[in-house]
Design a protein around this motif. Structure first.
Motif, PDB file in Angstrom:
ATOM      1  N   GLU B 113      29.412  68.999  41.607  1.00  0.00           N
ATOM      2  CA  GLU B 113      28.881  69.435  40.321  1.00  0.00           C
ATOM      3  C   GLU B 113      29.025  68.294  39.317  1.00  0.00           C
ATOM      4  OE1 GLU B 113      31.268  72.814  39.483  1.00  0.00           O
ATOM      5  OE2 GLU B 113      30.376  74.036  41.061  1.00  0.00           O
ATOM      6  N   ALA B 114      28.337  68.428  38.212  1.00  0.00           N
ATOM      7  CA  ALA B 114      28.495  67.428  37.155  1.00  0.00           C
ATOM      8  C   ALA B 114      29.943  67.421  36.677  1.00  0.00           C
ATOM      9  CB  ALA B 114      27.558  67.743  35.994  1.00  0.00           C
ATOM     10  N   GLY B 115      30.454  66.256  36.369  1.00  0.00           N
ATOM     11  CA  GLY B 115      31.830  66.173  35.874  1.00  0.00           C
ATOM     12  C   GLY B 115      32.471  64.836  36.163  1.00  0.00           C
ATOM     13  N   GLN B 116      33.749  64.785  35.909  1.00  0.00           N
ATOM     14  CA  GLN B 116      34.535  63.576  36.131  1.00  0.00           C
ATOM     15  C   GLN B 116      35.133  63.605  37.533  1.00  0.00           C
ATOM     16  OE1 GLN B 116      35.464  60.855  34.122  1.00  0.00           O
ATOM     17  NE2 GLN B 116      33.863  61.459  32.692  1.00  0.00           N
ATOM     18  N   TYR B 117      34.988  62.501  38.229  1.00  0.00           N
ATOM     19  CA  TYR B 117      35.542  62.404  39.574  1.00  0.00           C
ATOM     20  C   TYR B 117      36.261  61.072  39.736  1.00  0.00           C
ATOM     21  CZ  TYR B 117      32.713  66.476  40.604  1.00  0.00           C
ATOM     22  OH  TYR B 117      32.184  67.735  40.583  1.00  0.00           O
ATOM     23  N   CYS B 118      36.897  60.923  40.877  1.00  0.00           N
ATOM     24  CA  CYS B 118      37.558  59.653  41.151  1.00  0.00           C
ATOM     25  C   CYS B 118      37.476  59.370  42.638  1.00  0.00           C
ATOM     26  CB  CYS B 118      39.021  59.683  40.691  1.00  0.00           C
ATOM     27  SG  CYS B 118      39.958  61.055  41.364  1.00  0.00           S
ATOM     28  N   VAL B 119      37.554  58.119  42.944  1.00  0.00           N
ATOM     29  CA  VAL B 119      37.642  57.687  44.338  1.00  0.00           C
ATOM     30  C   VAL B 119      38.966  56.953  44.493  1.00  0.00           C
ATOM     31  CG1 VAL B 119      36.333  55.569  43.860  1.00  0.00           C
ATOM     32  CG2 VAL B 119      36.483  56.437  46.199  1.00  0.00           C
ATOM     33  N   GLN B 120      39.588  57.164  45.616  1.00  0.00           N
ATOM     34  CA  GLN B 120      40.889  56.540  45.852  1.00  0.00           C
ATOM     35  C   GLN B 120      40.878  55.811  47.191  1.00  0.00           C
ATOM     36  OE1 GLN B 120      44.608  58.848  46.994  1.00  0.00           O
ATOM     37  NE2 GLN B 120      45.219  58.243  44.942  1.00  0.00           N
ATOM     38  N   VAL B 121      41.484  54.653  47.188  1.00  0.00           N
ATOM     39  CA  VAL B 121      41.676  53.878  48.417  1.00  0.00           C
ATOM     40  C   VAL B 121      43.176  53.752  48.628  1.00  0.00           C
ATOM     41  CG1 VAL B 121      41.286  51.649  49.536  1.00  0.00           C
ATOM     42  CG2 VAL B 121      39.509  52.632  48.069  1.00  0.00           C
ATOM     43  N   TYR B 122      43.621  54.008  49.849  1.00  0.00           N
ATOM     44  CA  TYR B 122      45.072  54.014  50.080  1.00  0.00           C
ATOM     45  C   TYR B 122      45.419  53.514  51.484  1.00  0.00           C
ATOM     46  CZ  TYR B 122      43.801  58.554  52.148  1.00  0.00           C
ATOM     47  OH  TYR B 122      43.207  59.553  52.887  1.00  0.00           O
ATOM     48  N   ASP B 123      46.623  53.065  51.574  1.00  0.00           N
ATOM     49  CA  ASP B 123      47.126  52.566  52.854  1.00  0.00           C
ATOM     50  C   ASP B 123      47.484  53.745  53.763  1.00  0.00           C
ATOM     51  OD1 ASP B 123      48.302  51.109  54.933  1.00  0.00           O
ATOM     52  OD2 ASP B 123      50.248  51.021  53.908  1.00  0.00           O
ATOM     53  N   LEU B 124      47.054  53.640  55.001  1.00  0.00           N
ATOM     54  CA  LEU B 124      47.371  54.689  55.974  1.00  0.00           C
ATOM     55  C   LEU B 124      48.689  54.409  56.700  1.00  0.00           C
ATOM     56  CD1 LEU B 124      43.800  55.075  57.498  1.00  0.00           C
ATOM     57  CD2 LEU B 124      45.000  56.758  56.109  1.00  0.00           C
ATOM     58  N   GLY B 125      49.363  53.360  56.253  1.00  0.00           N
ATOM     59  CA  GLY B 125      50.594  52.972  56.929  1.00  0.00           C
ATOM     60  C   GLY B 125      50.377  51.833  57.896  1.00  0.00           C
ATOM     61  N   THR B 126      49.187  51.272  57.830  1.00  0.00           N
ATOM     62  CA  THR B 126      48.842  50.200  58.769  1.00  0.00           C
ATOM     63  C   THR B 126      48.860  48.817  58.114  1.00  0.00           C
ATOM     64  OG1 THR B 126      46.507  50.544  58.263  1.00  0.00           O
ATOM     65  CG2 THR B 126      47.392  51.736  60.147  1.00  0.00           C
ATOM     66  N   ILE B 127      49.030  48.784  56.806  1.00  0.00           N
ATOM     67  CA  ILE B 127      49.041  47.482  56.116  1.00  0.00           C
ATOM     68  C   ILE B 127      50.471  46.962  56.080  1.00  0.00           C
ATOM     69  CG2 ILE B 127      48.577  46.284  53.948  1.00  0.00           C
ATOM     70  CD1 ILE B 127      46.491  48.414  53.318  1.00  0.00           C
ATOM     71  N   SER B 128      50.629  45.744  56.506  1.00  0.00           N
ATOM     72  CA  SER B 128      51.947  45.112  56.417  1.00  0.00           C
ATOM     73  C   SER B 128      51.751  43.703  55.876  1.00  0.00           C
ATOM     74  CB  SER B 128      52.623  45.069  57.793  1.00  0.00           C
ATOM     75  OG  SER B 128      51.825  44.349  58.709  1.00  0.00           O
ATOM     76  N   GLY B 129      52.715  43.264  55.128  1.00  0.00           N
ATOM     77  CA  GLY B 129      52.593  41.922  54.557  1.00  0.00           C
ATOM     78  C   GLY B 129      51.772  41.912  53.292  1.00  0.00           C
ATOM     79  N   ASP B 130      50.780  41.069  53.258  1.00  0.00           N
ATOM     80  CA  ASP B 130      49.986  40.901  52.041  1.00  0.00           C
ATOM     81  C   ASP B 130      49.065  42.089  51.779  1.00  0.00           C
ATOM     82  OD1 ASP B 130      51.090  38.408  51.633  1.00  0.00           O
ATOM     83  OD2 ASP B 130      49.526  37.376  52.783  1.00  0.00           O
ATOM     84  N   PRO B 131      48.751  42.341  50.528  1.00  0.00           N
ATOM     85  CA  PRO B 131      47.763  43.368  50.204  1.00  0.00           C
ATOM     86  C   PRO B 131      46.424  43.057  50.867  1.00  0.00           C
ATOM     87  CG  PRO B 131      48.948  42.698  48.229  1.00  0.00           C
ATOM     88  CD  PRO B 131      49.337  41.731  49.319  1.00  0.00           C
ATOM     89  N   VAL B 132      45.685  44.118  51.113  1.00  0.00           N
ATOM     90  CA  VAL B 132      44.380  43.990  51.774  1.00  0.00           C
ATOM     91  C   VAL B 132      43.274  44.216  50.740  1.00  0.00           C
ATOM     92  CG1 VAL B 132      42.820  45.072  53.447  1.00  0.00           C
ATOM     93  CG2 VAL B 132      45.219  44.675  54.041  1.00  0.00           C
TER      94      VAL B 132
END
Lengths: 141, 141
Positions: B113-132
């Motif tokens: 519907e019309a309105g405010q939304y957001c999208v989120q990107v998150y680590d699934l536990g597979t990122i190690s070391g430097d940010p991706v």
């Protein structure tokens, strides 16, 4: 205050001055403003929660379970929940209409309600294995 | 310091004047216009740290389909979800999410519907070391 009084006077004066002999129309009723309220809280397994809202005039009410997510990890929880609406009764919500649904971004439940106090309810029907954050949108007159 | 209500008084004059002018305008009927919202396409790029998450808000101007396409990321899947912005404190309350790898077709496609939304990107536990780093595209009404 004087300005507001002037504003109120200006409308009928303008209408009368520019009437062009048109037929007078009957006063129209006021349409209640449609508003959307958010109900965000935490739901524990096998529990329910409700949110009271006031309907300003007869009209369509829609309820949307928009979000369900775990407390301690990211990602949505696609569990089937029961959402409904009804009237506050004692310390709970006496459900008049409900539906079982997973979270989504469109209304899952709609109905027509007269002016009054109502409640939107969410209940776990046994699908939660952990506590969750939830967000509901209630749109009503 | 401006006295409370000063702005309202000025608005009152403006509205009064507008009513007077509009009220005496010609009575030529105008063709009813319909409001159509052009589809919007937004791109967003950023980084996700190990165990981290990041989100971005956007506005859907009319009911329609939200498409989210993760177009670039690291070698391992990352989480992508859509939901409602938190009422306080920033962040995103997800309604649906997927474990995504980059591609050219939307990993998320959902009605909203019309309105405010957001999208989120998150680590699934597979990122190690430097940010991706990642890049994604959001198409919506």
């Amino acid at each position: 205050m004087r300005v507001f009084a002037a504003l109120l006077c200006a409308v009928p004066v303008t209408a009368a001055a520019c009437g062009n002999g048109s037929t007078a129309t009957a006063p129209s009723s006021t349409t209640p403003t449609v508003k959307t309220e958010r109900f965000d809280a935490i739901l524990l397994p096998r529990t329910s929660a409700f949110f009271s809202f006031q309907v300003g005039g007869t009209g369509s009410v829609s309820i949307n379970l928009a979000s369900l997510s775990a407390l301690a990890r990211p990602g949505a929880v696609p569990a089937v929940m029961e959402i409904g609406y009804g009237v506050p009764a004692g310390e709970g919500c006496s459900i008049q209409n409900s539906v079982q649904t997973t979270p989504g971004l469109t209304s899952q439940l709609t109905g027509t309600l007269a002016a009054g106090i109502y409640c939107a309810n969410i209940a776990d029907i046994g699908n939660l294995i952990e506590s969750v954050n939830f967000s509901m949108r209630i749109t009503h007159p | 310091m401006t006295a409370p209500g000063f702005g309202i008084r000025r608005s009152g004059f403006a509205v009064t004047a507008a009513l007077l002018v509009a009220g005496c305008a010609g009575s030529t009927p105008t063709t009813p216009s319909t409001t159509s919202s052009a589809p919007a396409s937004e791109t967003w790029s950023g980084t996700v740290a190990p165990g981290g998450q990041t989100s971005r808000s956007f506005t859907v101007s009319a009911a329609g389909t939200i498409n989210v396409t993760l177009t670039a990321a690291g070698t391992t899947p990352i989480g992508v979800g859509v939901g409602l912005p938190r009422l306080t404190g920033g962040g995103c309350r997800l309604g649906l999410s997927v474990d995504a790898t980059p591609g050219t077709t939307p990993q998320i496609s959902t009605l909203a519907e019309a309105g405010q939304y957001c999208v989120q990107v998150y680590d699934l536990g597979t990122i190690s070391g430097d940010p991706v780093g990642f890049a994604l595209k959001i198409d919506h009404p």
